[in-house]
Design an enzyme around this catalytic site. Structure first.
Site, PDB file in Angstrom:
ATOM      1  CG  ASP A  53      -2.257   0.664   0.961  1.00 14.87           C
ATOM      2  OD1 ASP A  53      -2.248   1.905   0.922  1.00 14.87           O
ATOM      3  OD2 ASP A  53      -3.285  -0.014   0.807  1.00 14.87           O
TER       4      ASP A  53
ATOM      5  CG  HIS B 150      -5.235   3.698   1.188  1.00 14.77           C
ATOM      6  ND1 HIS B 150      -4.936   2.428   0.763  1.00 14.77           N
ATOM      7  CD2 HIS B 150      -6.540   3.898   0.903  1.00 14.77           C
ATOM      8  CE1 HIS B 150      -6.019   1.874   0.233  1.00 14.77           C
ATOM      9  NE2 HIS B 150      -7.011   2.751   0.306  1.00 14.77           N
TER      10      HIS B 150
ATOM     11  CB  SER C  54      -9.511   0.666   0.455  1.00 16.64           C
ATOM     12  OG  SER C  54      -9.182   0.972  -0.868  1.00 16.64           O
TER      13      SER C  54
END
Length: 297
Positions: A57, A98, A242
């Site tokens: 990520d 994220h 996600s």
């Protein structure tokens, strides 16, 4: 097939893949296996201990209180002149939050698993298909038990190579848990049957997942308005596939901590059996009497 040369075994060069078992029997290929847990759910004591999860990520913020320590952290680097791509150790943390969010959900679901990070995204969620490919390939080569990939690429030129890589992971018992795109566009690798593909549901129960009877997305996890860790030790509330994906990755880690010999297809079956919307119909009766489901299977 016509034209084949007879052989007791057929092996792909350098891969050890056996194409035929001529002259060999079950006793020559013994396999020690773990059963799928009853109902697909591991015992409550299964917390992910001993399972290595890699989050591919934007990196992970070190020592975030909702993530805890990382077992390892790497970054994919592309040389501006030569174009050479390498994977190197890093202490740079997370570029946009994220990856930290995904790692925190994995930790919350499987608190004792070992979390590793491979950074393939830069600031403002920027990234390229070749960097993503390199990071995912490296994670598969390290033989992590579970790879969380809350990313995808719409570039079809990467599809064939991603498909081959996903199959390699599947046969090597590395479970790639991949997020479906948030919009109805063609993207990869979640479209491939060799990965565990995840979308999000809007149920209130944060410990509930569903099976999709109409794939290619196979499972839905909690990903609507969820609280996740973010940069600076903070938390935010956010929505997206996600964030459903690391929940399912954490479930995989819990199952594998109790059943470490399970294959990738057994792991999918465990998720299927434990999905909240899957009902187990009784077997039909026969002339010999009722046939009951075996709780061990």
């Amino acid at each position: 097939m016509i034209g084949e040369t007879p052989a007791t075994t057929r092996t792909a060069p350098g891969q050890g893949l056996t194409w035929s078992l001529r002259g060999r029997g079950p006793g020559d290929v013994p396999v020690l296996a773990d059963r799928v847990p009853p109902g697909g759910r591991p015992a409550g004591t299964a917390t992910g201990r001993g399972v290595r999860v890699c989050v591919v990520d934007s990196g992970v913020e070190r020592d975030h209180p909702l993530v805890g320590p990382l077992a390892g952290s790497w970054v994919v680097v592309k040389d501006g002149e030569s174009g050479e791509i390498t994977v190197e150790p890093t202490t740079t943390g997370d570029t946009c939050g994220h990856g930290t969010a995904c790692a925190g959900i994995v930790r919350r679901t499987a608190p004792d698993c070992e979390i590793h990070s491979v950074r393939v995204l830069g600031e403002r969620f920027s990234g390229t298909g070749d960097i993503l490919m390199a990071g995912l390939r490296w994670a598969v080569e390290q033989r992590f038990d579970v790879v969380n990939l809350s990313l995808s690429t719409t570039r079809t030129r990467f599809a064939q190579e991603l498909h081959k890589l996903a199959d390699s992971a599947y046969f090597a018992r590395t479970a790639i848990v991949a997020s479906a795109h948030n919009t109805p566009v063609e993207s990869f690798p979640w479209r491939f049957a060799s990965v565990i593909s995840v979308g999000s549901h809007q149920e209130d129960d944060p410990a509930l997942h569903l099976y999709n009877p109409d794939p290619p997305v196979e499972f839905f996890g909690p990903g609507q308005n969820v609280t996740v860790p973010w940069l600076g030790g903070r938390t935010i509330r956010t929505t997206g596939n996600s964030f459903a994906t690391p929940y399912v990755a954490g479930l995989c880690a819990r199952v594998l901590s109790a059943h470490p010999r399970m294959t990738a297809f057994q792991l999918k079956n465990a998720l299927y059996l434990s999905a909240a919307n899957v009902r187990h119909a009784p077997r039909p009766s026969t002339a010999a009497g009722d046939i009951r489901d075996d709780p061990e299977n």
